[in-house]
Design an enzyme around this catalytic site. Structure first.
Site, short mmCIF file in Angstrom:
data_model
loop_
_atom_site.label_atom_id
_atom_site.label_comp_id
_atom_site.label_asym_id
_atom_site.label_seq_id
_atom_site.Cartn_x
_atom_site.Cartn_y
_atom_site.Cartn_z
N HIS A 305 46.62 77.79 76.54
CA HIS A 305 45.62 77.81 77.61
C HIS A 305 44.65 76.66 77.40
O HIS A 305 44.34 76.32 76.26
CB HIS A 305 44.85 79.15 77.57
CG HIS A 305 44.14 79.44 78.84
ND1 HIS A 305 42.89 78.95 79.12
CD2 HIS A 305 44.51 80.15 79.93
CE1 HIS A 305 42.53 79.35 80.32
NE2 HIS A 305 43.48 80.09 80.84
N ASP A 362 49.40 85.72 81.50
CA ASP A 362 50.69 85.76 82.20
C ASP A 362 51.84 86.23 81.32
O ASP A 362 52.93 86.50 81.82
CB ASP A 362 51.04 84.37 82.73
CG ASP A 362 50.12 83.98 83.86
OD1 ASP A 362 49.77 84.87 84.64
OD2 ASP A 362 49.76 82.80 83.95
N1 ACO Z 1 54.71 75.85 74.33
C1 ACO Z 1 54.85 74.85 73.43
N2 ACO Z 1 53.91 73.91 73.19
C2 ACO Z 1 52.79 73.97 73.90
C3 ACO Z 1 52.56 74.98 74.86
C4 ACO Z 1 53.57 75.94 75.05
N3 ACO Z 1 53.42 76.92 75.95
N4 ACO Z 1 51.34 74.80 75.43
C5 ACO Z 1 50.83 73.71 74.86
N5 ACO Z 1 51.69 73.21 73.94
C6 ACO Z 1 51.45 72.04 73.07
C7 ACO Z 1 51.59 70.74 73.86
O1 ACO Z 1 52.90 70.23 73.76
C8 ACO Z 1 50.57 69.85 73.17
O2 ACO Z 1 51.15 69.36 71.99
P1 ACO Z 1 50.73 67.89 71.44
O3 ACO Z 1 49.27 67.96 71.17
O4 ACO Z 1 51.58 67.73 70.23
O5 ACO Z 1 51.08 66.94 72.56
C9 ACO Z 1 49.45 70.81 72.77
O6 ACO Z 1 50.07 72.11 72.65
C10 ACO Z 1 48.31 70.89 73.78
O7 ACO Z 1 48.87 71.18 75.06
P2 ACO Z 1 48.38 70.53 76.42
O8 ACO Z 1 49.48 70.58 77.42
O9 ACO Z 1 47.77 69.20 76.14
O10 ACO Z 1 47.22 71.54 76.79
P3 ACO Z 1 46.61 71.76 78.22
O11 ACO Z 1 45.29 72.38 78.01
O12 ACO Z 1 46.66 70.50 79.04
O13 ACO Z 1 47.62 72.79 78.92
C11 ACO Z 1 48.66 74.81 79.60
C12 ACO Z 1 47.40 74.16 78.97
C13 ACO Z 1 49.04 74.09 80.90
C14 ACO Z 1 48.33 76.25 79.95
C15 ACO Z 1 49.82 74.73 78.58
O14 ACO Z 1 49.47 75.44 77.42
C16 ACO Z 1 51.13 75.26 79.16
O15 ACO Z 1 51.85 74.52 79.82
N6 ACO Z 1 51.45 76.58 78.91
C17 ACO Z 1 52.62 77.18 79.49
C18 ACO Z 1 52.34 77.55 80.93
C19 ACO Z 1 51.41 78.74 81.07
O16 ACO Z 1 51.56 79.75 80.41
N7 ACO Z 1 50.43 78.62 81.99
C20 ACO Z 1 49.50 79.70 82.29
C21 ACO Z 1 48.09 79.27 82.02
S1 ACO Z 1 47.01 80.65 82.23
C22 ACO Z 1 46.80 80.83 83.88
O17 ACO Z 1 46.92 79.96 84.68
C23 ACO Z 1 46.45 82.15 84.33
#
Ligand code: ACO
Length: 427
Positions: A305, A362
Site C-alpha cells: 500500500h 482487498d
Molecule cells: N508484490 C510484490 N512486490 C511489491 C508489491 C506486491 N504486491 N507491492 C509493492 N512491491 C514492491 C515494488 O516492486 C517496489 O520494489 P522496489 O523498491 O524494489 O522497486 C516496492 O515494493 C515499492 O512498491 P511501489 O510500487 O513503488 O509502491 P507504491 O506505493 O507506488 O504502490 C501499490 C502501492 C500500487 C498498492 C502496490 O503495492 C501494488 O501494486 N500492490 C498490488 C495491488 C494492490 O493490492 N492494490 C490495492 C491497493 S489498496 C486499495 O486501493 C484499496
C-alpha cells in the site's frame, strides 16, 4: 505552526512556513515558491505532497491507524452502521437517534432512479463489465437531476450527495441484474440500506427475498471499511474533477473510472483471481518467488500500500468477517486457506518484511464477497458504492473551502525545445 523551512536555490535563500495539523506530519507551505523563486517542486505520484486541508480521515500508515473524524475504523466496524458512518463523514458527527432517523429516511426516499435511466442499460452489451456501466450511468445522472447541479448552492450540494449515496446501490444492483438477464428489482423502503441492496441484487420478483441478518451485517461492515480513505487516487480524481466546477454526478463518474484500475479498487478482483490461480498451498512458494523476481511483472495482489507500511487495519477486520460469513453460511473455501498461508509465508519473507508489504483491504474482501454470491466483476462496483459517501463528503469539503482553486499541477518539461515547422516534403 513550527519553524520556517529554509530553502536555497541559485544562491538565494527563502523561508516557507511549516504548518501543523491535528495529527500527522507537518507540511511545508510552498504556495509562494514558484512566484518567489521561479522553480516548481517535482513529485510524481504525490508521495510527499499534501494536496488539500481536510478534516475527514486520518491515516498513520506506519502504525496502521485509520480514523474517520477521529473515530478508529475498528470501533466503527464493530459498533456502528454504514448509515451512521455516512452521517459522520457527510455531516461531521455521529448522529443522535433523531438525526439518524432523519438521515436514513432521507437516503431511503432517494433510492429510486428516474424510470428513463433504465433505458441506458439496454445500450450496453450483456457482457459489459459492470464498472463500465457504472461510469456511464452515474455520469448520466447529471442529465436527470438538474435541480441539484448548482455547486454554489449548499442545499443542492447536499441533495446531490444524498442522491448519489442513495441511488448507488440501485444502479449497482441494476448493473448486476442486467449482466445475468434478470429483471431489475425496485428498492423496498422497509429495508435497511444494505438489506435493500442485497434484495435488489439477489431477489427476483417471482418470490419473496428474506434478508439474512448475518450477511446484511457483514456487508454493512464491508461498506464501512470502504467508506473513505483520505486522498487516495479516486478521491483525488473526484476533487480534481470538482475543482473545475464540474457537477457532482460527473465528478463521481470520474472517481469510479479511477477506482476501476487494478492498482486501486480493481485489486480485490485481481486478488481473488490470483488466489484461485494459486489454488493450493503447495504452489504458494512459486508465486512468492515470482512476486520477488524483478524481471517478472507479477505482484502479490492485495499486498502492499502506498500509505500503510504496517498491517492495513481494514484487512484484520476483513479477515475476521470472512470467518463470520463462513460460519453463517456453513461453507469452507480452500481459497481462504491459501490466503491465510500466503499471508503467513509473505510476512515471514525478508523481501516483504524489508519493503514493509502487508495485506491490504482487498486481500480478504474478495473471499467474502464471493461467498456471499457476488461474481468477481462486481467487487469493484461494491467498493465504488461504499466509497461514494467518502467521495461526496470530500467533494463537499473542497467546494465549501473559501480558498478552493482549480487543481492545476505543473511539470518538468523534457520534450524538444522550440523548433521551426518543416513542410512534409522536407521531413
Ligand atoms: N508484490 C510484490 N512486490 C511489491 C508489491 C506486491 N504486491 N507491492 C509493492 N512491491 C514492491 C515494488 O516492486 C517496489 O520494489 P522496489 O523498491 O524494489 O522497486 C516496492 O515494493 C515499492 O512498491 P511501489 O510500487 O513503488 O509502491 P507504491 O506505493 O507506488 O504502490 C501499490 C502501492 C500500487 C498498492 C502496490 O503495492 C501494488 O501494486 N500492490 C498490488 C495491488 C494492490 O493490492 N492494490 C490495492 C491497493 S489498496 C486499495 O486501493 C484499496
Amino acid at each position: 505552526m513550527g519553524d520556517n523551512a529554509k530553502f536555497s536555490i541559485n544562491g538565494d535563500n527563502y523561508e516557507y512556513p511549516v504548518l501543523s495539523g491535528t495529527e500527522g506530519p507537518d507540511v511545508v507551505d510552498i504556495r509562494k515558491l514558484y512566484g518567489q523563486t521561479g522553480a516548481f517542486t517535482y513529485d510524481p505520484g504525490f508521495t510527499s505532497t499534501a494536496s488539500c486541508e481536510s478534516e475527514l480521515t486520518f491515516i498513520d500508515g506506519g502504525e496502521g491507524v485509520l480514523l474517520h473524524r477521529g473515530y478508529p475504523i475498528e470501533q466503527l466496524a464493530e459498533n456502528s452502521s454504514f448509515m451512521e458512518v455516512a452521517h459522520l463523514l457527510l455531516r461531521g458527527e455521529l448522529p443522535t437517534a433523531d438525526e439518524y432517523s432523519d438521515f436514513t429516511n432521507t437516503i431511503t426516499r432517494h433510492t429510486m432512479v428516474h424510470e428513463q435511466l433504465r433505458g441506458f442499460y439496454q445500450g450496453f452489451r450483456r457482457d459489459a463489465h459492470p464498472m463500465a456501466i457504472m461510469c456511464g450511468v452515474v455520469g448520466a445522472l447529471s442529465a436527470f437531476y438538474h435541480d441539484s447541479t448548482d455547486i454554489n448552492d449548499p442545499a443542492q450540494r447536499m441533495i446531490a450527495s444524498h442522491r448519489l449515496v442513495a441511488k448507488m446501490p440501485t444502479i449497482a444492483a441494476m448493473a448486476y441484474k442486467y449482466s445475468i438477464g434478470q429483471p431489475f428489482v425496485y428498492p423496498d423502503n422497509e429495508l435497511s440500506y444494505t438489506g435493500n441492496f442485497l434484495r435488489m441484487t439477489f431477489g427476483v420478483p417471482a418470490e419473496e427475498y428474506v434478508v439474512n441478518p448475518a450477511i446484511e451485517k457483514a456487508m454493512d461492515r464491508i461498506f464501512i471499511l470502504h467508506a473513505d480513505h483520505e486522498q487516495n487516487a479516486s478521491t483525488s480524481t473526484v476533487r480534481l474533477a470538482g475543482s473545475s466546477g464540474a457537477n457532482p454526478f460527473a465528478c463521481i463518474a470520474a472517481g469510479i473510472a479511477c477506482l476501476w484500475g487494478p492498482a486501486h479498487g480493481g485489486a480485490n478482483e485481481a486478488a481473488l483471481n490470483m488466489l484461485k490461480e494459486i489454488g493450493h498451498p503447495d504452489r504458494i512458494p512459486e508465486y512468492i518467488a515470482r512476486a520477488k523476481d524483478k524481471d517478472d511483472p507479477f505482484r502479490l495482489m492485495g499486498f502492499g500500500h502506498r500509505v500503510y507500511k504496517n498491517y492495513d487495519p481494514r484487512a484484520s477486520v476483513m479477515q475476521e468477517t470472512v470467518r463470520e460469513v463462513f460460519d453463517t453460511l456453513k461453507v469452507k473455501d480452500p481459497v481462504f486457506e491459501v490466503a491465510l498461508q500466503l499471508e503467513e509465508m509473505a510476512l515471514n519473507d525478508p523481501y516483504f518484511i524489508d519493503k514493509k508489504l502487508f495485506p491490504n483491504v482487498d486481500f480478504y474482501s474478495g473471499i467474502i464477497l464471493s461467498a456471499i454470491g457476488f461474481p468477481t466483476s462486481m467487487f469493484t462496483v461494491l467498493f465504488a458504492l461504499a466509497r461514494t459517501v467518502g467521495w461526496v463528503a470530500q467533494w463537499n469539503e473542497m467546494i465549501s473551502d473559501p480558498g478552493q482553486r482549480i487543481g492545476r499541477p505543473r511539470q518538468l518539461y523534457t520534450g524538444p525545445t522550440k523548433r521551426d515547422y518543416v513542410s512534409i516534403d522536407k521531413r
